[in-house]
Design a protein around this motif. Structure first.
Motif, mmCIF file in Angstrom:
data_model
loop_
_atom_site.group_PDB
_atom_site.id
_atom_site.type_symbol
_atom_site.label_atom_id
_atom_site.label_comp_id
_atom_site.label_asym_id
_atom_site.label_seq_id
_atom_site.Cartn_x
_atom_site.Cartn_y
_atom_site.Cartn_z
ATOM 1 N N ASP A 87 0.805 -1.219 0.000
ATOM 2 C CA ASP A 87 0.000 0.000 0.000
ATOM 3 C C ASP A 87 0.839 1.271 0.000
ATOM 4 O OD1 ASP A 87 0.976 0.051 2.587
ATOM 5 O OD2 ASP A 87 -0.968 -0.282 3.552
ATOM 6 N N GLY A 88 2.167 1.121 -0.036
ATOM 7 C CA GLY A 88 3.043 2.285 -0.098
ATOM 8 C C GLY A 88 3.266 2.980 1.224
ATOM 9 N N ALA A 89 2.720 2.447 2.299
ATOM 10 C CA ALA A 89 2.851 3.079 3.614
ATOM 11 C C ALA A 89 4.232 2.820 4.205
ATOM 12 C CB ALA A 89 1.772 2.551 4.553
ATOM 13 N N PRO A 90 4.670 3.665 5.147
ATOM 14 C CA PRO A 90 5.948 3.411 5.826
ATOM 15 C C PRO A 90 5.904 2.083 6.567
ATOM 16 C CG PRO A 90 5.204 5.659 6.247
ATOM 17 C CD PRO A 90 4.061 4.942 5.590
ATOM 18 N N VAL A 91 7.020 1.361 6.530
ATOM 19 C CA VAL A 91 7.085 0.069 7.206
ATOM 20 C C VAL A 91 7.011 0.275 8.722
ATOM 21 C CG1 VAL A 91 9.603 0.046 7.331
ATOM 22 C CG2 VAL A 91 8.362 -2.103 7.273
ATOM 23 N N LYS A 92 6.404 -0.665 9.417
ATOM 24 C CA LYS A 92 6.323 -0.586 10.878
ATOM 25 C C LYS A 92 7.709 -0.788 11.488
ATOM 26 C CE LYS A 92 1.576 -2.398 11.186
ATOM 27 N NZ LYS A 92 1.268 -2.655 9.746
ATOM 28 N N PRO A 93 8.003 -0.153 12.622
ATOM 29 C CA PRO A 93 9.313 -0.326 13.260
ATOM 30 C C PRO A 93 9.453 -1.710 13.875
ATOM 31 C CG PRO A 93 7.891 1.020 14.640
ATOM 32 C CD PRO A 93 7.152 0.829 13.356
ATOM 33 N N LEU A 94 10.689 -2.167 13.968
ATOM 34 C CA LEU A 94 10.974 -3.411 14.666
ATOM 35 C C LEU A 94 11.192 -3.079 16.140
ATOM 36 C CD1 LEU A 94 13.135 -6.352 13.484
ATOM 37 C CD2 LEU A 94 13.448 -5.487 15.778
ATOM 38 N N PRO A 95 10.384 -3.626 17.040
ATOM 39 C CA PRO A 95 10.520 -3.257 18.460
ATOM 40 C C PRO A 95 11.811 -3.785 19.067
ATOM 41 C CG PRO A 95 8.887 -4.992 18.169
ATOM 42 C CD PRO A 95 9.277 -4.556 16.791
ATOM 43 N N GLY A 96 12.303 -3.064 20.064
ATOM 44 C CA GLY A 96 13.553 -3.446 20.710
ATOM 45 C C GLY A 96 13.505 -4.832 21.330
ATOM 46 N N TRP A 97 12.355 -5.224 21.888
ATOM 47 C CA TRP A 97 12.274 -6.542 22.521
ATOM 48 C C TRP A 97 12.433 -7.662 21.505
ATOM 49 C CZ3 TRP A 97 8.605 -9.882 20.812
ATOM 50 C CH2 TRP A 97 7.450 -9.366 20.203
ATOM 51 N N LEU A 98 12.003 -7.422 20.257
ATOM 52 C CA LEU A 98 12.153 -8.447 19.229
ATOM 53 C C LEU A 98 13.605 -8.524 18.764
ATOM 54 C CD1 LEU A 98 10.731 -10.577 17.534
ATOM 55 C CD2 LEU A 98 10.164 -8.787 15.871
ATOM 56 N N ALA A 99 14.271 -7.369 18.664
ATOM 57 C CA ALA A 99 15.697 -7.370 18.350
ATOM 58 C C ALA A 99 16.489 -8.105 19.425
ATOM 59 C CB ALA A 99 16.202 -5.935 18.197
ATOM 60 N N GLN A 100 16.129 -7.882 20.682
ATOM 61 C CA GLN A 100 16.806 -8.574 21.772
ATOM 62 C C GLN A 100 16.542 -10.072 21.733
ATOM 63 O OE1 GLN A 100 19.064 -7.511 23.819
ATOM 64 N NE2 GLN A 100 19.222 -9.467 24.929
ATOM 65 N N LEU A 101 15.335 -10.460 21.347
ATOM 66 C CA LEU A 101 15.021 -11.880 21.215
ATOM 67 C C LEU A 101 15.933 -12.529 20.178
ATOM 68 C CD1 LEU A 101 13.091 -14.142 22.162
ATOM 69 C CD2 LEU A 101 11.607 -13.526 20.224
ATOM 70 N N GLY A 102 16.255 -11.793 19.117
ATOM 71 C CA GLY A 102 17.192 -12.306 18.124
ATOM 72 C C GLY A 102 18.561 -12.579 18.717
ATOM 73 N N GLN A 103 19.044 -11.671 19.549
ATOM 74 C CA GLN A 103 20.334 -11.870 20.203
ATOM 75 C C GLN A 103 20.295 -13.084 21.129
ATOM 76 O OE1 GLN A 103 23.053 -10.318 19.557
ATOM 77 N NE2 GLN A 103 22.470 -8.435 18.528
ATOM 78 N N GLU A 104 19.205 -13.225 21.869
ATOM 79 C CA GLU A 104 19.073 -14.368 22.774
ATOM 80 C C GLU A 104 19.016 -15.680 21.998
ATOM 81 O OE1 GLU A 104 15.577 -13.451 24.979
ATOM 82 O OE2 GLU A 104 16.472 -11.705 25.967
ATOM 83 N N ALA A 105 18.383 -15.647 20.839
ATOM 84 C CA ALA A 105 18.280 -16.849 20.014
ATOM 85 C C ALA A 105 19.643 -17.299 19.510
ATOM 86 C CB ALA A 105 17.341 -16.578 18.837
ATOM 87 N N VAL A 106 20.454 -16.346 19.064
ATOM 88 C CA VAL A 106 21.797 -16.687 18.587
ATOM 89 C C VAL A 106 22.625 -17.275 19.725
ATOM 90 C CG1 VAL A 106 23.948 -15.719 17.679
ATOM 91 C CG2 VAL A 106 21.763 -15.007 16.713
ATOM 92 N N ALA A 107 22.516 -16.670 20.908
ATOM 93 C CA ALA A 107 23.249 -17.191 22.064
ATOM 94 C C ALA A 107 22.812 -18.613 22.402
ATOM 95 C CB ALA A 107 23.045 -16.268 23.267
ATOM 96 N N ALA A 108 21.506 -18.879 22.325
ATOM 97 C CA ALA A 108 20.998 -20.217 22.623
ATOM 98 C C ALA A 108 21.461 -21.241 21.594
ATOM 99 C CB ALA A 108 19.475 -20.183 22.680
ATOM 100 N N ALA A 109 21.493 -20.838 20.336
ATOM 101 C CA ALA A 109 21.874 -21.765 19.278
ATOM 102 C C ALA A 109 23.361 -22.090 19.308
ATOM 103 C CB ALA A 109 21.501 -21.184 17.917
ATOM 104 N N TYR A 110 24.178 -21.086 19.551
ATOM 105 C CA TYR A 110 25.623 -21.258 19.456
ATOM 106 C C TYR A 110 26.304 -21.447 20.812
ATOM 107 C CZ TYR A 110 25.164 -19.690 14.590
ATOM 108 O OH TYR A 110 24.824 -19.576 13.267
#
Length: 225
Positions: A81-104
């Protein structure tokens, strides 16, 4: 699944590619599902992705942080629809970091200030007949690992090699709550979803179909349109 004869264990599928079963507890799955339902609403909501050749992807998608389209990123939903993309919340970015730590098996790192903060999420919704062909996540300039979280129906996830869409590859069943991380030598490997397993979503989750949340570090320092 409760009571299965052989409990699933953390598995290295290929160097740099790790499957962690049942990583997200049910309550965290519910929270993530509710967030996905909000993100899917307009503007810049869930859309059908059209390929340059005129075809359409059977999995529908919504993006956070930056908007992915074949084959690049933008700040607006340029093929929606051409609208600005929604922001990625900080808690989701942090979840990504936690996921990498858990995997590796590494200590978690802060979600900001490391140069590796997750800043893009692609959320794909698969109905029972949806598929995803073999492809590479190649539009990002960062080599940070891709984090994949599964909700709802299980799927067959096909993880291949870095040179072709064909063999060798390995099929892995991803269930609701599972984590899959691929980085290092596996970062540019081809992968896809040849099959959804309908009716396998946990009844307590209240989801028909499969949601896949993939977190990425863009490394896109140049201005975007």
């Amino acid at each position: 699944m409760d009571g299965e004869l052989f409990p699933r264990e953390r598995t290295e599928i290929a160097p740099g590619a790790v499957h962690v079963p049942d990583w997200l507890p049910l309550e965290r799955q519910r929270e993530l599902l509710q967030a996905c339902r909000v993100w899917a609403r307009p503007p810049a909501g869930l859309r059908t992705v059209r390929t340059p050749g005129g075809g359409t992807m059977t999995a529908r998608q919504v993006c956070l942080g930056l908007h992915w389209y074949p084959y690049g990123y933008a700040r607006m939903a340029v093929d929606g629809d051409g609208a600005p993309v929604k922001p990625l919340p900080g808690w989701l970015a942090q979840l990504g970091q936690e996921a990498v730590a858990a995997a590796y098996g590494e200590p978690p790192r802060p979600g900001a200030g490391t140069g590796e903060a997750y800043d893009i999420a692609l959320i794909n919704f698969y109905e029972e007949d949806a598929r995803m062909g073999m492809h590479r996540d190649a539009e990002e300039r960062s080599g940070a690992p891709v984090v994949s979280l599964s909700l709802g129906d299980a799927c067959v996830f096909r993880f291949g090699n870095t040179t072709s869409r064909g063999l060798p590859y390995r099929d892995v069943q991803l269930r609701s709550g599972d984590l899959f991380v691929f980085g290092g030598p596996a970062r540019r490997a081809y992968h896809g979803v040849p099959k959804i397993l309908p009716g396998t979503s946990p009844p307590e989750l209240g989801l028909t179909g499969r949601l896949n949340i993939t977190l990425r570090v863009g490394g896109l320092e140049t201005p975007l349109d």
